[in-house]
Design a protein around this motif. Structure first.
Motif, PDB file in Angstrom:
ATOM      1  N   PRO A 191      -1.525   5.917   0.958  1.00 12.57           N
ATOM      2  CA  PRO A 191      -1.898   5.324  -0.342  1.00 12.57           C
ATOM      3  C   PRO A 191      -2.539   3.935  -0.213  1.00 12.57           C
ATOM      4  CG  PRO A 191       0.320   6.221  -0.447  1.00 12.57           C
ATOM      5  CD  PRO A 191      -0.106   6.268   0.983  1.00 12.57           C
ATOM      6  N   VAL A 192      -2.079   3.152   0.739  1.00 10.83           N
ATOM      7  CA  VAL A 192      -2.650   1.814   0.955  1.00 10.83           C
ATOM      8  C   VAL A 192      -4.122   1.931   1.336  1.00 10.83           C
ATOM      9  CG1 VAL A 192      -2.550  -0.223   2.451  1.00 10.83           C
ATOM     10  CG2 VAL A 192      -0.447   0.763   1.544  1.00 10.83           C
ATOM     11  N   ILE A 193      -4.419   2.895   2.199  1.00 15.94           N
ATOM     12  CA  ILE A 193      -5.809   3.118   2.621  1.00 15.94           C
ATOM     13  C   ILE A 193      -6.621   3.689   1.461  1.00 15.94           C
ATOM     14  CG2 ILE A 193      -7.286   4.465   4.166  1.00 15.94           C
ATOM     15  CD1 ILE A 193      -4.877   4.356   6.179  1.00 15.94           C
ATOM     16  N   ALA A 194      -6.063   4.698   0.778  1.00 20.30           N
ATOM     17  CA  ALA A 194      -6.780   5.360  -0.312  1.00 20.30           C
ATOM     18  C   ALA A 194      -7.110   4.397  -1.459  1.00 20.30           C
ATOM     19  CB  ALA A 194      -5.952   6.535  -0.837  1.00 20.30           C
ATOM     20  N   LEU A 195      -6.228   3.456  -1.715  1.00 20.90           N
ATOM     21  CA  LEU A 195      -6.465   2.489  -2.790  1.00 20.90           C
ATOM     22  C   LEU A 195      -7.334   1.313  -2.349  1.00 20.90           C
ATOM     23  CD1 LEU A 195      -2.892   2.443  -4.349  1.00 20.90           C
ATOM     24  CD2 LEU A 195      -4.964   3.448  -5.340  1.00 20.90           C
ATOM     25  N   GLY A 196      -7.662   1.273  -1.071  1.00 24.63           N
ATOM     26  CA  GLY A 196      -8.511   0.206  -0.566  1.00 24.63           C
ATOM     27  C   GLY A 196      -7.808  -1.130  -0.403  1.00 24.63           C
TER      28      GLY A 196
END
Length: 92
Positions: free
Chosen positions: A35-40
């Motif tokens: 999620p951290v990566i997906a949310l940028g």
């Protein structure tokens, strides 16, 4: 993560404790970092060694605890694994 690991054990996955530590730690890393990566918010490719260290250590501790709790519960159960399997089969 703990529930998933316990269900795989009840289903018959008999891996070594080290393998269970690794799987639970890796699962925790994936579940929290995707999620951290997906949310940028951040991306592991940009992390320093210190950043990785501060991310891996808590997840490794989580893995140890996640494996240790079911093992301890099984060891203290009067009928061990058999009682846990019966309860899971009944859905209770």
């Amino acid at each position: 993560m703990g529930s998933a690991l316990s269900l795989t054990q009840v289903a018959g996955w008999s891996a070594s404790k080290a393998s269970r530590y690794f799987v639970s730690s890796l699962g925790a890393l994936i579940v929290t970092n995707v999620p951290v990566i997906a949310l940028g918010v951040s991306h592991p490719r940009t992390w320093t060694g210190s950043d990785w260290f501060s991310d891996v250590i808590p997840h490794a501790v989580f893995g140890v605890v996640t494996v240790g709790v079911p093992d301890k519960l099984e060891a203290t159960s009067p009928n061990g694994d058999a009682a846990i399997r019966r309860r899971c089969a009944k859905g209770t």
